[in-house]
Design an enzyme around this catalytic site. Sequence first.
Site, PDB file in Angstrom:
ATOM      1  N   ILE A 167       0.847  -1.191   0.000  1.00 52.20           N
ATOM      2  CA  ILE A 167       0.000   0.000   0.000  1.00 52.20           C
ATOM      3  C   ILE A 167       0.882   1.240   0.000  1.00 52.20           C
ATOM      4  O   ILE A 167       1.835   1.328   0.781  1.00 52.20           O
ATOM      5  CB  ILE A 167      -0.917   0.050   1.246  1.00 52.20           C
ATOM      6  CG1 ILE A 167      -1.713  -1.251   1.402  1.00 52.20           C
ATOM      7  CG2 ILE A 167      -1.850   1.258   1.162  1.00 52.20           C
ATOM      8  CD1 ILE A 167      -2.652  -1.572   0.289  1.00 52.20           C
ATOM      9  N   LYS A 168       0.558   2.177  -0.870  1.00 51.74           N
ATOM     10  CA  LYS A 168       1.197   3.488  -0.840  1.00 51.74           C
ATOM     11  C   LYS A 168       0.163   4.489  -0.353  1.00 51.74           C
ATOM     12  O   LYS A 168      -0.916   4.614  -0.938  1.00 51.74           O
ATOM     13  CB  LYS A 168       1.707   3.882  -2.232  1.00 51.74           C
ATOM     14  CG  LYS A 168       2.319   5.281  -2.297  1.00 51.74           C
ATOM     15  CD  LYS A 168       2.833   5.591  -3.698  1.00 51.74           C
ATOM     16  CE  LYS A 168       3.329   7.025  -3.815  1.00 51.74           C
ATOM     17  NZ  LYS A 168       3.848   7.325  -5.172  1.00 51.74           N
ATOM     18  N   THR A 169       0.497   5.196   0.722  1.00 53.24           N
ATOM     19  CA  THR A 169      -0.446   6.153   1.280  1.00 53.24           C
ATOM     20  C   THR A 169       0.316   7.362   1.795  1.00 53.24           C
ATOM     21  O   THR A 169       1.538   7.463   1.627  1.00 53.24           O
ATOM     22  CB  THR A 169      -1.301   5.504   2.385  1.00 53.24           C
ATOM     23  OG1 THR A 169      -2.402   6.356   2.687  1.00 53.24           O
ATOM     24  CG2 THR A 169      -0.495   5.238   3.648  1.00 53.24           C
TER      25      THR A 169
END
Length: 291
Positions: free
Chosen positions: A202-204
Amino acid sequence: MADLDDIKDGKDFGIGIPQQNPAFTLKGSGSLDWGMQSRLARIFNPKTNRTVMLAFDHGYFQGPTTGLERIDINIAPLFEYADVLMCTRGILRSVVPAAANRPVVLRASGANSILTDLSNEAVAVAMEDAVRLNACAVAAQVYIGTEHEHQSIKNIIQLIDQGMRYGMPTMAVTGVGKDMVRDQRYFSLASRIAAEMGAQVIKTYYVDSGFERIAAGCPVPIVIAGGKKLPERDALEMCYQAIDQGASGVDMGRNIFQSDAPIAMLKAVHAIVHKNENAAAAYQLFLHEQN
């Protein structure tokens, strides 16, 4: 042809010594297939289970924005200082030398740019092409809280399902709905939904309050987006706080290539991510390398 007359019986079988099967220790990845683990091990340094990604895929909706006018001039000199490159297949084929020998996270979604809602995206790369390009992961936006949330979730599900077939990880990139507040509650929701759908990474975004809850509540590795250009000291502080609170790495673009000293900035970020330096020490390294 092998010489069958000189085959010697094996003797050193290590009788009594159990076979060694080291665990794959990247968060949430222990039960994945070998090919997917192999690709993830190229993205995340197995010694630290962390990564420094250089993002320069912005052109897929921003065009030749500041710092990305000439990838060959401005970005190519940075390749050797990053663990991973994140870009589109068009840039990969036209500008990135295969001899750069860096793992690639391939931007695999795209659609609108300036006329309508940016969140209305589609899958833009066939999985076979990602495999053909020897990518180590594909990436697509997931827009929780937008009109096109359902479509963006369908996009990542499509990539995840195809990726499972080919051993290709999917990185879900959490976009922000225009009516949503950029806070811990929102990014916890977006990150968890993407992980529940099966995304392997996940990229957040980092938030000042509660980021440790975002990281703890996500069962797979989180890397933070760099976001808009910040003063170097502030960007390094953001990086340090994210790693300290549970992020598995960073995926920075503008805070690297729009810096006056991008190589020095990459070295400073690397020191935080892989050597556990604090922001103050990393900034001193930046100043030293800058000169």
